[in-house]
Structure formats: C-alpha cells, structure tokens
Write a protein that holds these residues in place. Structure first.
Motif, short mmCIF file in Angstrom:
data_model
loop_
_atom_site.label_atom_id
_atom_site.label_comp_id
_atom_site.label_asym_id
_atom_site.label_seq_id
_atom_site.Cartn_x
_atom_site.Cartn_y
_atom_site.Cartn_z
N SER A 1 -57.55 -24.29 24.80
CA SER A 1 -57.11 -24.91 26.05
C SER A 1 -57.03 -26.43 25.93
O SER A 1 -57.13 -27.15 26.91
CB SER A 1 -58.05 -24.52 27.21
OG SER A 1 -59.35 -25.04 26.97
N GLY A 2 -56.81 -26.92 24.71
CA GLY A 2 -56.69 -28.37 24.50
C GLY A 2 -55.25 -28.84 24.54
O GLY A 2 -54.36 -28.14 25.06
N ILE B 1 -48.50 -16.74 31.42
CA ILE B 1 -49.13 -17.35 30.24
C ILE B 1 -50.62 -17.44 30.53
O ILE B 1 -51.03 -17.96 31.58
CB ILE B 1 -48.56 -18.77 29.99
CG1 ILE B 1 -47.03 -18.74 29.83
CG2 ILE B 1 -49.21 -19.40 28.75
CD1 ILE B 1 -46.38 -20.12 29.80
N TRP B 2 -51.42 -16.92 29.62
CA TRP B 2 -52.87 -17.07 29.75
C TRP B 2 -53.37 -17.96 28.63
O TRP B 2 -52.88 -17.88 27.50
CB TRP B 2 -53.59 -15.72 29.64
CG TRP B 2 -53.44 -14.88 30.85
CD1 TRP B 2 -54.12 -14.97 32.02
CD2 TRP B 2 -52.53 -13.78 31.01
NE1 TRP B 2 -53.70 -14.02 32.90
CE2 TRP B 2 -52.72 -13.27 32.31
CE3 TRP B 2 -51.56 -13.18 30.20
CZ2 TRP B 2 -52.00 -12.21 32.81
CZ3 TRP B 2 -50.83 -12.12 30.70
CH2 TRP B 2 -51.05 -11.64 31.99
N SER B 3 -54.33 -18.80 29.00
CA SER B 3 -55.00 -19.61 27.98
C SER B 3 -56.47 -19.26 28.06
O SER B 3 -57.04 -19.18 29.15
CB SER B 3 -54.77 -21.10 28.29
OG SER B 3 -55.88 -21.86 27.92
N VAL B 4 -57.08 -19.02 26.91
CA VAL B 4 -58.52 -18.71 26.92
C VAL B 4 -59.25 -19.62 25.96
O VAL B 4 -58.78 -19.88 24.85
CB VAL B 4 -58.77 -17.21 26.59
CG1 VAL B 4 -58.28 -16.85 25.20
CG2 VAL B 4 -60.25 -16.87 26.72
N VAL C 1 -59.59 -28.05 30.34
CA VAL C 1 -58.35 -28.62 29.81
C VAL C 1 -58.49 -30.16 29.78
O VAL C 1 -59.32 -30.72 30.49
CB VAL C 1 -57.11 -28.22 30.64
CG1 VAL C 1 -56.86 -26.73 30.55
CG2 VAL C 1 -57.21 -28.68 32.06
N PRO C 2 -57.69 -30.84 28.95
CA PRO C 2 -57.83 -32.29 28.85
C PRO C 2 -57.60 -32.99 30.19
O PRO C 2 -56.81 -32.52 31.02
CB PRO C 2 -56.72 -32.67 27.85
CG PRO C 2 -56.39 -31.42 27.12
CD PRO C 2 -56.65 -30.30 28.06
N SER D 1 -48.20 -22.81 40.23
CA SER D 1 -47.25 -21.73 40.52
C SER D 1 -47.83 -20.36 40.17
O SER D 1 -47.25 -19.33 40.50
CB SER D 1 -45.96 -21.95 39.71
OG SER D 1 -46.22 -21.68 38.34
N GLY D 2 -48.96 -20.36 39.47
CA GLY D 2 -49.58 -19.09 39.09
C GLY D 2 -49.04 -18.54 37.78
O GLY D 2 -49.50 -17.49 37.31
N GLN D 3 -48.09 -19.26 37.18
CA GLN D 3 -47.55 -18.74 35.91
C GLN D 3 -48.58 -18.88 34.78
O GLN D 3 -48.65 -18.05 33.90
CB GLN D 3 -46.26 -19.49 35.53
CG GLN D 3 -45.56 -18.86 34.34
CD GLN D 3 -44.32 -19.62 33.90
OE1 GLN D 3 -43.92 -20.61 34.51
NE2 GLN D 3 -43.71 -19.15 32.82
N LEU D 4 -49.35 -19.95 34.84
CA LEU D 4 -50.32 -20.17 33.77
C LEU D 4 -51.75 -20.09 34.31
O LEU D 4 -52.06 -20.71 35.33
CB LEU D 4 -50.09 -21.54 33.13
CG LEU D 4 -50.87 -21.77 31.83
CD1 LEU D 4 -50.06 -22.66 30.89
CD2 LEU D 4 -52.22 -22.41 32.06
N THR D 5 -52.58 -19.32 33.65
CA THR D 5 -53.97 -19.18 34.07
C THR D 5 -54.87 -19.55 32.90
O THR D 5 -54.68 -19.06 31.78
CB THR D 5 -54.28 -17.70 34.44
OG1 THR D 5 -53.26 -17.25 35.32
CG2 THR D 5 -55.64 -17.56 35.09
N VAL D 6 -55.83 -20.43 33.18
CA VAL D 6 -56.79 -20.81 32.13
C VAL D 6 -58.09 -20.06 32.38
O VAL D 6 -58.63 -20.10 33.49
CB VAL D 6 -57.04 -22.33 32.13
CG1 VAL D 6 -58.05 -22.71 31.04
CG2 VAL D 6 -55.74 -23.09 31.94
N ILE D 7 -58.56 -19.37 31.37
CA ILE D 7 -59.76 -18.54 31.52
C ILE D 7 -60.87 -19.07 30.63
O ILE D 7 -60.65 -19.34 29.44
CB ILE D 7 -59.43 -17.08 31.14
CG1 ILE D 7 -58.48 -16.51 32.19
CG2 ILE D 7 -60.69 -16.22 31.03
CD1 ILE D 7 -57.76 -15.29 31.73
#
Ligand code: FAD
Length: 494
Positions: free
Chosen positions: A213-214, A233-236, A242-243, A344-350
């Motif tokens: 998530s960097g 898109i998911w980021s884990v 995130v920066p 927008s909900g397209q990208l989720t950071v977990i």
C-alpha cells in the motif's frame, strides 16, 4: 577484450589516468558519469538497456506518474538546471504550475520529464567529451580486480579501469511469503509492476489485487485508472497505511532549520520524540509537519550511523512503516486522484495479510485475514500484482555480478537485508576492509546511510565520490574516514 582506452577511443596515453567503469546507467550512474567527466576523469558507463539516463524511476512510467518532490528538489547541479530545461522543453506544465501557485520550482511535474532531462544531458556530454566519457551497452555479469579492476559483459567483452562503481539500483521485488498455490508461477501474478507485460490485455472490468500500500501501489492504481480500468481494486498490506500527501505547495510553508542532533537522537525512540517535539513547535507557527520531516533529512545519515545494530533492527521492525508513509509522500494531484478512487469505492485498502492464494478457473482466489478482527475476506481476482517495493537483501541472491562478488568475498551483504555494506561509498569485503577500487552508489549503499534512495541524497553521494576520485591517488582519504555528515543541502526548496 575491450580495455579502458579502447572503450574510450583507442588512446593508450589514458591508461595511467583514473578510469572509472560505472555499472548501471540509471540516475545514480548517469549523474556520476556526467560529474566525473566534468571533473576530467575517464568514464565508461555500462547500461544494459537501450537508453541510459532515466533508469527505472524515470523511465518505467506514464505521463500520469509525477515526481514525488517538487522541481527545486530535483536540481542536481547540472547545467541547464532542471527548471531551465523544463521551461525550454515545451512540455505542457500548466496543471503542475497552477497547483504550485505559478512557481515552477514548487511544481510536481511528470517523472518521465526528469528521465528525458537526464538522457539529454548524457547525450550532450557523450557528444562533447571527445572520448573521455563513453557509453557501452551491455549487461555486466562479472566484476573483478584480478589482475586489474574490470567488468565482464554477458557477451564476453571485458572493460578495464582503475575503479568500478556499482550503480545498479533497486532489485526487483520478491513475492511475499505466503501459500500461493502455484499463483506465483502463473501468468496471473505480476511479479514486478514496472515490467507488467500483459497490462493491455487486462479486461477493464477485471478485479485486481495489489499487494502493498505504498507509493508503488498508488502508481499502479493510477496506471490502471489512466487506462480506463473500471473493475474493483484491492490493496492489502499489514497496516493498511498509505503514504501521506505533501503540504499545500502553493501556500506559505515557513522555515524549519535543519535539526536532529545525532548525539541526542541516539536511538529510534529519542529520534521520534525529537521529531514529534519539532512538529508540535512548528504547528504553533502554522508550519506543516511535512516541512519538519524534510528538515530532519540532512542529519539522518549521521543519526543512522550512530545507532547500534539493535536500534536499527528495532526501527525497521516497529518504525519503518510509520517512517515510510511520512517520508515518502504523494504529490497533491496524485493524492487527489488516488483519493477519488477510494471515495468512489473502486479501490479498497485493507489492513491484513494474505492467508492464501489459489488458482481457480479464470482467476485467483485470495483469502485475506483482516489485521485486528482476524476476519477472513475472500476475493476472486484476475491479477495479483506485487507492489511490495524493491528487494534489498543480497544475502542469498544468485544474480550476477553480485553472486560472483559475494563468492570471491569482495562484497558483504548487511545483516538487516538493506543492501551492501560500505564505508562511505567504498564497498566492504568479507573481512570488513574498505575497497580502494570498488564503490556503490544509490540504493545499494543503504546500510551505511539509510536515506540514500532519493535524488537529493544520491546527488550528494555522487559529488563526494567524484571529488574523491578526482584527487591524485596519494591525496585520497582513507574510505573509512568518510561519513556523510551534512548529507542533504535542502536549499530553498520546500
Ligand atoms: C518508481 C520510483 C519513483 C521514484 N520517484 C522519485 C522522485 O520523484 N524523487 C526522488 O527524489 N526519488 C524518486 N525515486 C527514488 C530514486 O530516484 C531512485 O531510487 C533512483 O533513481 C535510483 O537510481 P539508480 O540509478 O541507483 O537505480 P535505477 O534507476 O534502478 O538504475 C539502475 C540501472 O542499472 C542498470 N543495470 C542493473 N544491473 C545491470 C547490469 N548488471 N549491467 C548493466 N546495467 C545494469 C539497469 O538497467 C538500470 O538502468 C523513485 C524511485 C522509484 C523506484
């Protein structure tokens, strides 16, 4: 065999001169080659790619990718300056300049422009140096000092010199240790996002999992968005952090004097306390914390050098994530675009970890385990992209020329897995002796400096090494006397 004077146009008179063979023509190697040639050293720059100059950071990017520091911070002592070159380049900088309140020095411009600037400076110097600066295309597979310092290329050519400088940059990322069910060996896994071969064949609606998530993850998310990607898109990452974003570049930032006394910042906790105190004091004056982080940078190499091994380990285990998101920040326009993807909900950071990956018909089944609750989240994605950032651990690395250098004891990977051990830029051999002929620049030399991954720090390192090698051999300092104290000149930048 191509020896140094043949590589430089066949003048045997030059044999007695200092001749530096530079391995890698990214930012570090290119700036060194330019500065060394200007100091009248003979230089052979060896780069495996067709183009030398941009390297990975400023070559493998699209127009959407911006420098993560303003123009003023990318000045590295070349003429014309980056700002002057930009003005003359005809590039459309309107959005960047508007965001910076009309001041180009404070603008965040596309990364590719810095790459074009370096490549052009190199081309000009190659044309003007009458053979003193030479560029050779090829992959260095062996580096040796027997009988004289030399590099051997994969096609068997050999180039001799008096010194070899390794400027090979970051290693490609390594996949996270996880049960991957064959995914890592499948075409559905992208091991290195900067070499994503089949990105154009990805369906715009396909779900994608980004590991990490960097800043690399942010770059990849925006790269997908720029290609019209609509799918989730998911980021884990372990902490899901995130920066942060740079402070408002157009606003008045106020000054913070460089601070952080290495004798006070004797361990990570004390250093952190000092930074936090400076942030609080700055806040009273309305100065953003980002300016404080920047003002801490000149002292970081000396602070790091003063920490014992245990303190460094503690920092890497407990402080690194915190440090990275504050230190490696997003340009405001990047943060806006990234924020819009999240909103927008397209990208989720977990925040969590990958419990398992499995190949299923048409994709990859990923099970994530959330950080605090431990709850499982099951996803089905079309691609898994490794955005964990570069690998820096050379210990078990079977990649030439490092494998040979390690086997012959000419280099020593550091125990924390950050890079190669150096004193100054001189590489340490297996017994801890500093080399008189073999140097490392940039990310490779991180164990001695910690912060030597970005342009300002690398530029200082480059200029110091050039100064050293330009002295007559009898007046060179012992490498172990060299530690960079006043590391970065922050100038008038942000
Ligand atoms: C995506 C990204 C964005 C960044 N953005 C910024 C920024 O905005 N501002 C900032 O200050 N810093 C930034 N950085 C950090 C910093 O500028 C880079 O780390 C720096 O450019 C490192 O340059 P380098 O020359 O050491 O490595 P690289 O750019 O990786 O170049 C190494 C070169 O060596 C060549 N090479 C490797 N092995 C061999 C071999 N065996 N034989 C021949 N050639 C070889 C490679 O082909 C490559 O061209 C960024 C870094 C990355 C990765």
């Amino acid at each position: 065999m191509l020896n140094a004077w043949e590589a430089q146009g066949g003048d045997p008179q030059r044999d007695a001169r200092t001749t530096v063979v530079v391995v890698g023509g990214g930012f570090s190697g290119t700036l060194f080659a330019l500065a060394a040639a200007a100091a009248r050293l003979d230089v052979v720059l060896v780069e495996r790619e067709a183009k030398a100059g941009p390297g990975l950071a400023y070559g493998a990017c699209d127009p959407r990718h911006l420098l993560n520091v303003p123009v003023a911070r990318m000045e590295v002592g070349l003429k014309p300056s980056f700002a002057q070159w930009l003005k003359a380049s005809g590039a459309d900088l309107s959005a960047a300049i508007e965001e910076a309140g009309g001041d180009l020095a404070r603008a965040f411009v596309p990364r590719a422009l810095f790459g074009a600037y370096l490549a052009e400076r190199l081309e000009t110097a190659l044309a003007a140096r009458n053979g003193r600066l030479r560029r050779v295309r090829g992959e260095v597979v062996r580096v040796s000092d027997r009988p004289v310092p030399s590099v051997t290329l994969s096609d068997g050519r050999r180039i001799e010199g008096t010194h070899v400088v390794l400027a090979t940059g970051n290693l490609p990322p390594r996949p996270p240790r996880t049960r991957d069910g064959g995914v890592y060996d499948s075409p559905l896994f992208v091991p290195d996002p900067w070499r994503w071969q089949d990105i154009d064949t990805l369906s715009p609606d396909a779900p994608v999992l980004l590991i990490g998530s960097g800043l690399t993850m942010v770059d990849v998310a925006l790269m997908l968005e720029a290609r019209g990607h609509r799918g989730p898109i998911w980021s884990v990452s372990r902490h899901g952090l995130v920066p942060h974003v740079h402070a408002d570049v157009a606003g008045r930032l106020g000054g913070v004097e460089p601070f952080l006394d290495p004798t006070e910042a004797r361990d990570p906790i004390r250093a952190l306390r000092l930074i936090r105190a400076a942030v609080r004091q700055a806040a009273v004056r309305g100065v953003p914390w980002q300016r404080v982080m920047d003002a801490a940078r000149p002292a970081l190499a000396a602070v790091w050098a003063g920490w014992p091994q245990k303190a460094r380990e503690r920092f890497l285990r407990h402080g690194r994530t915190w440090w990275d998101i504050h230190r490696h920040r997003m340009a405001p326009r990047i943060a806006d675009a990234f924020g819009a993807l999240v909103q927008s909900g397209q990208l989720t950071v977990i925040a969590g970890r990958i419990a398992s990956l499995d190949l299923v018909p048409g994709g990859v089944a990923a099970t994530l385990r959330r950080r605090h609750s431990g709850r499982a989240l099951s996803l089905e994605v079309a691609r898994v992209v490794n955005c964990t950032g570069p690998r820096s651990d050379f210990a078990g690395l079977a990649v030439p020329p490092f494998d040979g250098l390690r086997e012959t004891g000419r280099i020593r990977p550091d125990p924390l897995g950050l890079g190669l051990e150096t004193r100054g830029t001189a590489l340490l051999d297996r017994y801890g002796h500093a080399s008189t002929w073999l140097h490392a620049l940039g990310p490779l030399s991180r164990p001695a400096f910690w912060e030597v991954t970005a342009v300002p720090e690398i530029a200082v390192q480059v200029h110091q090494l050039v100064e050293e090698l330009a002295r007559p051999a009898s007046r060179r300092q012992r490498p172990d006397a060299r530690l960079i104290a006043e590391f970065v000149d922050l100038g008038e930048g942000i």
